[in-house]
Write a protein that holds these residues in place. Sequence first.
Motif, PDB file in Angstrom:
ATOM      1  N   GLU A   1       0.849  -1.190   0.000  1.00 24.32           N
ATOM      2  CA  GLU A   1       0.000   0.000   0.000  1.00 24.32           C
ATOM      3  C   GLU A   1       0.885   1.240   0.000  1.00 24.32           C
ATOM      4  OE1 GLU A   1      -3.141  -0.094   2.895  1.00 24.32           O
ATOM      5  OE2 GLU A   1      -3.491  -2.222   2.565  1.00 24.32           O
TER       6      GLU A   1
ATOM      7  N   THR B   1     -10.791   0.757  -0.581  1.00 21.82           N
ATOM      8  CA  THR B   1      -9.857   1.852  -0.852  1.00 21.82           C
ATOM      9  C   THR B   1     -10.327   2.656  -2.055  1.00 21.82           C
ATOM     10  OG1 THR B   1      -7.540   2.431  -1.289  1.00 21.82           O
ATOM     11  CG2 THR B   1      -8.354   0.407  -2.299  1.00 21.82           C
ATOM     12  N   GLU B   2      -9.986   3.911  -2.050  1.00 14.80           N
ATOM     13  CA  GLU B   2     -10.281   4.750  -3.207  1.00 14.80           C
ATOM     14  C   GLU B   2      -9.077   4.832  -4.132  1.00 14.80           C
ATOM     15  OE1 GLU B   2     -12.071   8.485  -2.265  1.00 14.80           O
ATOM     16  OE2 GLU B   2     -13.451   7.574  -0.842  1.00 14.80           O
ATOM     17  N   LYS B   3      -7.970   4.240  -3.705  1.00 15.98           N
ATOM     18  CA  LYS B   3      -6.760   4.252  -4.517  1.00 15.98           C
ATOM     19  C   LYS B   3      -6.890   3.263  -5.674  1.00 15.98           C
ATOM     20  CE  LYS B   3      -3.905   4.994  -0.431  1.00 15.98           C
ATOM     21  NZ  LYS B   3      -2.843   4.388   0.400  1.00 15.98           N
TER      22      LYS B   3
ATOM     23  N   ASP C   1       1.091   5.644  -1.259  1.00 17.34           N
ATOM     24  CA  ASP C   1       0.263   6.856  -1.200  1.00 17.34           C
ATOM     25  C   ASP C   1      -0.760   6.927  -2.327  1.00 17.34           C
ATOM     26  OD1 ASP C   1       1.575   7.749   1.074  1.00 17.34           O
ATOM     27  OD2 ASP C   1       2.982   9.002  -0.046  1.00 17.34           O
ATOM     28  N   LYS C   2      -0.364   6.523  -3.527  1.00 18.40           N
ATOM     29  CA  LYS C   2      -1.230   6.732  -4.688  1.00 18.40           C
ATOM     30  C   LYS C   2      -1.867   5.465  -5.247  1.00 18.40           C
ATOM     31  CE  LYS C   2       1.189  10.874  -6.025  1.00 18.40           C
ATOM     32  NZ  LYS C   2       0.355  11.992  -6.216  1.00 18.40           N
ATOM     33  N   TYR C   3      -1.444   4.290  -4.781  1.00 21.02           N
ATOM     34  CA  TYR C   3      -2.011   3.050  -5.303  1.00 21.02           C
ATOM     35  C   TYR C   3      -1.737   1.884  -4.355  1.00 21.02           C
ATOM     36  CZ  TYR C   3       2.738   1.886  -6.773  1.00 21.02           C
ATOM     37  OH  TYR C   3       4.086   1.624  -6.777  1.00 21.02           O
ATOM     38  N   VAL C   4      -2.434   0.781  -4.630  1.00 25.01           N
ATOM     39  CA  VAL C   4      -2.230  -0.474  -3.917  1.00 25.01           C
ATOM     40  C   VAL C   4      -1.827  -1.510  -4.959  1.00 25.01           C
ATOM     41  CG1 VAL C   4      -3.317  -2.300  -2.551  1.00 25.01           C
ATOM     42  CG2 VAL C   4      -3.977   0.088  -2.179  1.00 25.01           C
TER      43      VAL C   4
END
Length: 125
Positions: free
Chosen positions: A64, A97-99, A66-69
Amino acid sequence: MESIIIRNTSDPNFPAVWEIYNYSFPENEKRELNHQITALLSENYRMYCYLDNEKIVEFIGCWEFDKYVYIEHFAIDKNSRGGGYGSRILSEFMKSTEKPIILEIDQVIDEISTKRLKFYKNSVL
C-alpha cells in the motif's frame, strides 16, 4: 467473513497462509521465508487473511502506497475454490480503498493462467 492482518510469522494463522502461498504460486513468483519476514516488517506491506467460520479461505499480500495499492499475491485455499470467495473478497477489497489497485498476474500461457485471467476479468469488470 472475518479479515485480519498478519503482521509477523508468529501469528497463529501464518502457517496456514504460508501453505496456501506455497502451493498456489510457481517458484519464480514466490519469495523465501526470510524475505517474507522482511516484507512483513515493511510499513507498506500488508498480508490480509480471510476466514469463514474460523477457517482460512484466502489471503491477499499487497503493498500500500500513497497513490495506489499493488496486489502481489492473491490466493484461495484449494478446498475453498469455486465457492465464490475469491470474487466476493476481491470485490470487498477493491471497495475498501479509493486508490487505484494494480493486480499483476502471471503470463497467460496455459489452462491455469487462462482461468486466472478470466477470473480476474469477471471479478473486476
